[in-house]
Write an enzyme that holds these catalytic residues in place. Structure first.
Site, PDB file in Angstrom:
ATOM      1  N   HIS A 177     -11.183   3.471   6.600  1.00  0.00           N
ATOM      2  CA  HIS A 177      -9.984   2.899   7.224  1.00  0.00           C
ATOM      3  C   HIS A 177     -10.222   1.429   7.574  1.00  0.00           C
ATOM      4  O   HIS A 177      -9.361   0.589   7.366  1.00  0.00           O
ATOM      5  CB  HIS A 177      -9.602   3.681   8.484  1.00  0.00           C
ATOM      6  CG  HIS A 177      -9.283   5.127   8.221  1.00  0.00           C
ATOM      7  ND1 HIS A 177      -8.492   5.521   7.174  1.00  0.00           N
ATOM      8  CD2 HIS A 177      -9.654   6.265   8.867  1.00  0.00           C
ATOM      9  CE1 HIS A 177      -8.384   6.849   7.183  1.00  0.00           C
ATOM     10  NE2 HIS A 177      -9.086   7.328   8.195  1.00  0.00           N
ATOM     11  N   ARG A 199     -15.590   8.596   7.624  1.00  0.00           N
ATOM     12  CA  ARG A 199     -14.236   8.302   7.135  1.00  0.00           C
ATOM     13  C   ARG A 199     -13.658   7.009   7.728  1.00  0.00           C
ATOM     14  O   ARG A 199     -12.954   6.247   7.057  1.00  0.00           O
ATOM     15  CB  ARG A 199     -13.297   9.471   7.461  1.00  0.00           C
ATOM     16  CG  ARG A 199     -13.664  10.772   6.786  1.00  0.00           C
ATOM     17  CD  ARG A 199     -12.702  11.881   7.215  1.00  0.00           C
ATOM     18  NE  ARG A 199     -11.317  11.504   6.977  1.00  0.00           N
ATOM     19  CZ  ARG A 199     -10.705  11.602   5.808  1.00  0.00           C
ATOM     20  NH1 ARG A 199     -11.345  12.099   4.764  1.00  0.00           N
ATOM     21  NH2 ARG A 199      -9.453  11.232   5.674  1.00  0.00           N
ATOM     22  N   LEU A 208       8.486 -12.557   4.146  1.00  0.00           N
ATOM     23  CA  LEU A 208       8.331 -11.122   3.908  1.00  0.00           C
ATOM     24  C   LEU A 208       8.589 -10.295   5.176  1.00  0.00           C
ATOM     25  O   LEU A 208       8.126 -10.651   6.262  1.00  0.00           O
ATOM     26  CB  LEU A 208       6.890 -10.867   3.434  1.00  0.00           C
ATOM     27  CG  LEU A 208       6.481  -9.400   3.281  1.00  0.00           C
ATOM     28  CD1 LEU A 208       7.145  -8.779   2.058  1.00  0.00           C
ATOM     29  CD2 LEU A 208       4.964  -9.261   3.165  1.00  0.00           C
ATOM     30  N   SER A 244       1.018   9.216   9.182  1.00  0.00           N
ATOM     31  CA  SER A 244       2.110  10.180   9.021  1.00  0.00           C
ATOM     32  C   SER A 244       2.159  11.148  10.199  1.00  0.00           C
ATOM     33  O   SER A 244       1.174  11.282  10.939  1.00  0.00           O
ATOM     34  CB  SER A 244       1.929  10.972   7.721  1.00  0.00           C
ATOM     35  OG  SER A 244       0.855  11.882   7.873  1.00  0.00           O
ATOM     36  N   ASP A 260      -3.759   5.387   0.047  1.00  0.00           N
ATOM     37  CA  ASP A 260      -4.532   6.627   0.115  1.00  0.00           C
ATOM     38  C   ASP A 260      -5.931   6.425  -0.454  1.00  0.00           C
ATOM     39  O   ASP A 260      -6.153   5.578  -1.314  1.00  0.00           O
ATOM     40  CB  ASP A 260      -3.797   7.729  -0.678  1.00  0.00           C
ATOM     41  CG  ASP A 260      -4.331   9.104  -0.357  1.00  0.00           C
ATOM     42  OD1 ASP A 260      -5.029   9.274   0.664  1.00  0.00           O
ATOM     43  OD2 ASP A 260      -4.065  10.034  -1.147  1.00  0.00           O
ATOM     44  N   GLU A 297      11.199   3.605  -8.898  1.00  0.00           N
ATOM     45  CA  GLU A 297      10.175   3.796  -9.916  1.00  0.00           C
ATOM     46  C   GLU A 297       8.878   4.166  -9.192  1.00  0.00           C
ATOM     47  O   GLU A 297       8.562   3.598  -8.139  1.00  0.00           O
ATOM     48  CB  GLU A 297       9.965   2.492 -10.704  1.00  0.00           C
ATOM     49  CG  GLU A 297      11.175   2.058 -11.496  1.00  0.00           C
ATOM     50  CD  GLU A 297      11.549   3.050 -12.592  1.00  0.00           C
ATOM     51  OE1 GLU A 297      10.634   3.653 -13.186  1.00  0.00           O
ATOM     52  OE2 GLU A 297      12.752   3.218 -12.842  1.00  0.00           O
TER      53      GLU A 297
HETATM   54  C1  FPP Z   1      -5.154   7.386   3.828  1.00  0.00           C
HETATM   55  O1  FPP Z   1      -6.483   7.620   3.408  1.00  0.00           O
HETATM   56  C2  FPP Z   1      -5.069   6.303   4.800  1.00  0.00           C
HETATM   57  C3  FPP Z   1      -4.639   6.427   6.092  1.00  0.00           C
HETATM   58  C4  FPP Z   1      -4.202   7.708   6.662  1.00  0.00           C
HETATM   59  C5  FPP Z   1      -4.632   5.289   7.027  1.00  0.00           C
HETATM   60  C6  FPP Z   1      -4.234   3.949   6.498  1.00  0.00           C
HETATM   61  C7  FPP Z   1      -4.536   2.952   7.530  1.00  0.00           C
HETATM   62  C8  FPP Z   1      -5.105   1.754   7.339  1.00  0.00           C
HETATM   63  C9  FPP Z   1      -5.450   1.196   6.012  1.00  0.00           C
HETATM   64  C10 FPP Z   1      -5.421   0.986   8.586  1.00  0.00           C
HETATM   65  C11 FPP Z   1      -4.765  -0.311   8.735  1.00  0.00           C
HETATM   66  C12 FPP Z   1      -3.304  -0.334   8.588  1.00  0.00           C
HETATM   67  C13 FPP Z   1      -2.534  -1.378   8.976  1.00  0.00           C
HETATM   68  C14 FPP Z   1      -1.078  -1.349   8.659  1.00  0.00           C
HETATM   69  C15 FPP Z   1      -3.077  -2.548   9.714  1.00  0.00           C
HETATM   70  P1  FPP Z   1      -7.116   9.060   3.655  1.00  0.00           P
HETATM   71  O2  FPP Z   1      -7.835   9.024   4.942  1.00  0.00           O
HETATM   72  O3  FPP Z   1      -6.068  10.113   3.543  1.00  0.00           O
HETATM   73  O4  FPP Z   1      -8.129   9.151   2.457  1.00  0.00           O
HETATM   74  P2  FPP Z   1      -8.605  10.472   1.674  1.00  0.00           P
HETATM   75  O5  FPP Z   1      -7.398  11.012   0.982  1.00  0.00           O
HETATM   76  O6  FPP Z   1      -9.628   9.937   0.736  1.00  0.00           O
HETATM   77  O7  FPP Z   1      -9.166  11.392   2.690  1.00  0.00           O
END
Ligand code: FPP
Length: 249
Positions: A39, A35, A133, A67, A22, A209
């Site tokens: 990512h 944003r 893994l 999600s 996150d 945990e």
């Molecule tokens: C949450 O941050 C992150 C996500 C919803 C996306 C996670 C995806 C990646 C890191 C891309 C690559 C993944 C793989 C497995 C190759 P947020 O956008 O909710 O951040 P915020 O809470 O600061 O808005």
């Protein structure tokens, strides 16, 4: 100063670690960017943590990448995330293979765009015989979706006389979850200073945990992951028992 990795007890490495990645959006905002930039930079963190987990012998690493609720984000962000996933999977397959990593997914994969599904399938097939893994990516996943899905499967099998309702217990229920055959995580990590579970692995984390860190996901690296494992190793897991009972076992 000895590295955190060297301070880890090799005999007490969790088999399964789950991570809520996150803070990508806030990280991008901090850098004055859109944003999606967050990512994109989050992919480097994924690479580092996957590497670190493999190095210390974690058997399962589950990453919450998208999600069920994320579908409600602005269309441009959803599209960019899908594109990023396709690119990241394609780009990383070779190095995952070199590192003996296997790949699987949990979630409503059928709801993902065809390009993501095809890429994933290719990658999963390429890595299929690896023995290191197990990387599990949660995509279009939410725990409530998974639990309702499991109930549907159980009811269907009961109606078709494949199972007897009086024999339904924890073990049987778990076989209907998308994590069937994967051990429950001993440790759940969430980055970005949010203290929530956000519909992730609700059944499976009954005794996990929980570890929270202020770091935003794009800043997170394997050294931070080792810190979390060290913290985990200093905890006493009682599973509802008393300390005295654990000592006498
Ligand atoms: C949450 O941050 C992150 C996500 C919803 C996306 C996670 C995806 C990646 C890191 C891309 C690559 C993944 C793989 C497995 C190759 P947020 O956008 O909710 O951040 P915020 O809470 O600061 O808005």
């Amino acid at each position: 100063m000895e590295s955190v990795k060297n301070r880890l007890d090799k005999n007490n490495i969790p088999k399964h670690v789950a991570v809520i990645m996150d803070g990508n959006g806030r990280w991008a905002e901090k850098h004055g960017k859109a944003r999606v930039f967050g990512h994109e930079n989050g992919v480097e963190s994924v690479r580092s943590v996957v590497e670190g987990a493999g190095e210390i012998g974690v058997k399962y690493l589950t990453l919450y990448a998208f999600s069920t609720e994320n579908w409600d984000r602005p269309k441009n962000e959803v599209d960019a995330l899908m594109e990023l996933l396709v690119k990241a999977i394609e780009m990383e397959t070779e190095s995952l293979n070199k590192n003996n990593v296997r790949l699987s997914t949990i979630g409503d994969i059928n709801s993902m765009p065809t390009s993501v599904k095809e890429n994933l399938e290719n990658c999963i097939n390429t890595l299929n015989s690896n023995t290191g893994l197990n990387l599990v990516i949660a995509l279009s996943y939410s725990s409530k979706w998974e639990i309702v899905n499991a109930v549907k499967g159980i009811v269907k099998d009961a109606i078709e006389n494949k199972i007897k309702p009086e024999l339904i217990n924890n073990e049987l229920f778990e076989n209907y979850l998308s994590t069937a055959k994967i051990p429950d995580p001993e440790l759940l990590i969430r980055t970005s200073g949010e203290y929530r579970i956000s519909n992730f692995l609700l059944w499976q984390i009954a005794y996990s945990e929980l570890y929270f860190t202020e770091k935003l996901w794009p800043d997170y690296r394997k050294e931070d992951f080792f810190e979390a494992i060290l913290d985990y190793q200093n905890r006493e897991r009682r599973f509802g028992k008393t300390s005295e009972q654990l000592i006498s076992q």
